[in-house]
Write an enzyme that holds these catalytic residues in place. Sequence first.
Site, PDB file in Angstrom:
ATOM      1  N   HIS A  96       0.941  -1.192  -0.149  1.00  0.00           N
ATOM      2  CA  HIS A  96       0.033  -0.074  -0.009  1.00  0.00           C
ATOM      3  C   HIS A  96       0.983   1.296  -0.088  1.00  0.00           C
ATOM      4  O   HIS A  96       0.672   2.295  -0.881  1.00  0.00           O
ATOM      5  CB  HIS A  96      -0.869  -0.148   1.131  1.00  0.00           C
ATOM      6  N   GLU A  97       1.999   1.335   0.664  1.00  0.00           N
ATOM      7  CA  GLU A  97       2.942   2.522   0.994  1.00  0.00           C
ATOM      8  C   GLU A  97       3.457   2.442  -0.500  1.00  0.00           C
ATOM      9  O   GLU A  97       3.708   3.931  -0.895  1.00  0.00           O
ATOM     10  CB  GLU A  97       3.627   2.443   2.082  1.00  0.00           C
ATOM     11  N   HIS A 100       1.575   4.394  -2.777  1.00  0.00           N
ATOM     12  CA  HIS A 100       1.726   6.046  -3.037  1.00  0.00           C
ATOM     13  C   HIS A 100       2.857   6.458  -3.494  1.00  0.00           C
ATOM     14  O   HIS A 100       2.860   7.514  -4.472  1.00  0.00           O
ATOM     15  CB  HIS A 100       1.772   6.416  -1.464  1.00  0.00           C
TER      16      HIS A 100
END
Length: 232
Positions: A96-97, A100
């Site tokens: 998920h990170e 970004h």
Amino acid sequence: MMGFYILIGVISLVSWLISNTLKRKFDKYSKVSLRNGMSGAEIAEKMLADNGIFDVKVISTPGSLTDHYNPKDKTVNLSEAVYNQRNAAAAAVAAHEVGHAVQHATAYDWLTMRSKLVPVVSISSRFSQWLVIGGLILGAASGGSGIGFYIAITGLVFMALATLFSFITLPVEYDASNRALAWLKNKNMVSREELEGSTDALKWAARTYLVAALGSLAMLLYWGLQVLGGRD
């Protein structure tokens, strides 16, 4: 007015329930070991490489659920547990990170917009409620008009910016999760069970942002009624 307090109470309760559910979900999926044996850090590094991103570092940061991507120094910051552990929860958070980081590398519109608001919101959010309250007090002392009203309006504008920021955050977070899950699936990084766990964990994480946005909107409406409701 009573309806507003009930609404705030409901939002606070839902926020508490989601936060606790999120913690339980991560505890549960932290026990689902990855068949590939990769740590969160290794997952993050591979996803970066697969997306052609080689100028972003993956580092460990203290605390729990402190994971984030920093666009200023291009670092994927993973909490110690996520960085070192080899389970479905760690894989979900790490990917998920990196999602970004991929958004940043591809100039994803919502992330760009959010980043532009960060400096303004970081300052305005500290003073917005105090400006509104101070303006209302000053306005009451001067008969409901004059500088007090304009101070309160300034506070409302600051509060509106914070609310806008919280809603812009929603597509940014959901998109990062979608990118993460698509990569985990398409690259066969996780088994079906592991993917289901990662999906469930990220789903509950996203709900915390949704509740926060609704709470911010409710506060904006409340103070807006306080400032504007009594004026002709």
